[in-house]
Design a protein around this motif. Structure first.
Motif, PDB file in Angstrom:
ATOM      1  N   GLY A  42      78.564  -1.113  12.134  1.00  0.00           N
ATOM      2  CA  GLY A  42      78.084  -1.412  10.795  1.00  0.00           C
ATOM      3  C   GLY A  42      76.903  -0.523  10.466  1.00  0.00           C
ATOM      4  N   ILE A  43      76.606  -0.425   9.173  1.00  0.00           N
ATOM      5  CA  ILE A  43      75.483   0.369   8.685  1.00  0.00           C
ATOM      6  C   ILE A  43      74.620  -0.508   7.792  1.00  0.00           C
ATOM      7  CG2 ILE A  43      74.767   2.363   7.305  1.00  0.00           C
ATOM      8  CD1 ILE A  43      76.167   3.185   9.865  1.00  0.00           C
ATOM      9  N   ARG A  44      73.317  -0.378   7.916  1.00  0.00           N
ATOM     10  CA  ARG A  44      72.380  -1.048   7.019  1.00  0.00           C
ATOM     11  C   ARG A  44      71.779   0.031   6.136  1.00  0.00           C
ATOM     12  NH1 ARG A  44      68.945  -6.205   7.292  1.00  0.00           N
ATOM     13  NH2 ARG A  44      67.013  -5.667   6.221  1.00  0.00           N
ATOM     14  N   ALA A  45      71.917  -0.118   4.809  1.00  0.00           N
ATOM     15  CA  ALA A  45      71.520   0.933   3.879  1.00  0.00           C
ATOM     16  C   ALA A  45      70.684   0.363   2.746  1.00  0.00           C
ATOM     17  CB  ALA A  45      72.759   1.625   3.317  1.00  0.00           C
ATOM     18  N   GLU A  46      69.797   1.224   2.192  1.00  0.00           N
ATOM     19  CA  GLU A  46      68.868   0.773   1.154  1.00  0.00           C
ATOM     20  C   GLU A  46      69.104   1.526  -0.145  1.00  0.00           C
ATOM     21  OE1 GLU A  46      65.766   0.482  -1.534  1.00  0.00           O
ATOM     22  OE2 GLU A  46      65.923   2.347  -0.385  1.00  0.00           O
ATOM     23  N   GLY A  47      69.242   0.761  -1.225  1.00  0.00           N
ATOM     24  CA  GLY A  47      69.349   1.347  -2.552  1.00  0.00           C
ATOM     25  C   GLY A  47      70.784   1.576  -2.979  1.00  0.00           C
ATOM     26  N   PRO A  48      71.113   1.302  -4.239  1.00  0.00           N
ATOM     27  CA  PRO A  48      72.489   1.445  -4.713  1.00  0.00           C
ATOM     28  C   PRO A  48      73.091   2.826  -4.499  1.00  0.00           C
ATOM     29  CG  PRO A  48      71.213   0.171  -6.290  1.00  0.00           C
ATOM     30  CD  PRO A  48      70.231   0.675  -5.266  1.00  0.00           C
ATOM     31  N   ALA A  49      72.323   3.891  -4.711  1.00  0.00           N
ATOM     32  CA  ALA A  49      72.879   5.234  -4.558  1.00  0.00           C
ATOM     33  C   ALA A  49      73.294   5.497  -3.117  1.00  0.00           C
ATOM     34  CB  ALA A  49      71.860   6.281  -5.019  1.00  0.00           C
ATOM     35  N   ASP A  50      72.433   5.137  -2.161  1.00  0.00           N
ATOM     36  CA  ASP A  50      72.785   5.323  -0.755  1.00  0.00           C
ATOM     37  C   ASP A  50      73.941   4.422  -0.351  1.00  0.00           C
ATOM     38  OD1 ASP A  50      70.744   7.140  -0.621  1.00  0.00           O
ATOM     39  OD2 ASP A  50      69.550   6.056   0.863  1.00  0.00           O
TER      40      ASP A  50
END
Length: 232
Positions: A42-50
């Motif tokens: 899994g990936i944890r990502a920040e912000g809609p664009a990312d």
């Protein structure tokens, strides 16, 4: 279920601080793809664009969040209902929110905030907590899972150097939902210890995806040697 696909594995937090040369969606998505190739579940990502860019780049679940400073509140991770909606709208399978018992910027109680999101959002709801009480309250309010993301970061004292394995064990014993271990995990031994304590999955961030911090740590060794004179 997206959470189930992460069971027993490593989730990589792919985020770059403001001002970092890596802070571009195309770079974040490339790092996320590399993490998937390395075995991340899994990936944890920040912000809609990312989040959107990473969703397009990987085949594993994405935990999404938004970080922002809000006057009058220490809560930064997906602080409002609109933030959570934006994360879900960007395609994240799991929405991570600050579920500590601190004052929220919108004046809602954490219980009401989580209850509203659990009723509205289709993605799973991950509660980032700092204590056993916060974890128990988050689950009672409808969170699908909890993570120890904020353990050691909300008090007045210095941030500990080591992960809070004790909190992982307490949450596992008290709750009937997945508990993700996060916060200062930096080695294979740390990951094994968290899973042995009952963690559903382990989230690792800076130890993998922050080359500036990694370089700084290693450069300190060189600087120390140079300050005492290089060996002949």
């Amino acid at each position: 279920m997206s959470l189930e696909r992460m069971r027993g594995g490593l989730v990589v937090s792919v985020q770059a601080p403001p001002g970092s040369p890596l802070a571009r969606p195309e770079t974040m998505s490339a790092i996320a793809r590399a993490a998937e190739l390395g075995g991340a579940v899994g990936i944890r990502a920040e912000g809609p664009a990312d989040i959107r860019a990473i969703e397009d780049a990987v085949s594993i679940p994405v935990i999404g969040l938004i970080k922002r400073d809000v006057p009058g509140s220490p809560v930064r991770i997906t602080a409002s209902l609109d933030d959570a909606r934006a994360v879900a709208g960007a395609g994240a399978e799991v929405v991570a929110v600050d579920a500590t018992l601190r004052t929220r910027p919108d004046g809602m109680s954490t219980h009401d905030f989580l209850t509203a999101l659990a009723a509205e959002l289709e993605p799973s709801l991950l509660a980032d907590v700092d204590s056993l009480d916060a974890g128990v309250a988050a689950r009672a309010a409808g969170a699908d899972a909890v993570a120890t993301t904020l353990a050691g970061y909300t008090g007045d004292g210095p941030t500990p150097d080591r992960p809070d394995l004790g909190l992982v064990g307490q949450l596992v014993e008290a709750l009937d939902c997945p508990v993700l271990a996060e916060g200062r995990y930096s080695s294979p031994d740390d990951v094994r210890a968290a899973l042995a304590a009952g963690a559903f999955a382990v989230v690792v961030g800076a130890a993998i995806t922050d080359p500036t911090e990694l370089t700084r740590r290693l450069a300190e060794g060189a600087a120390s040697l140079r300050s005492h004179g290089a060996p002949h």
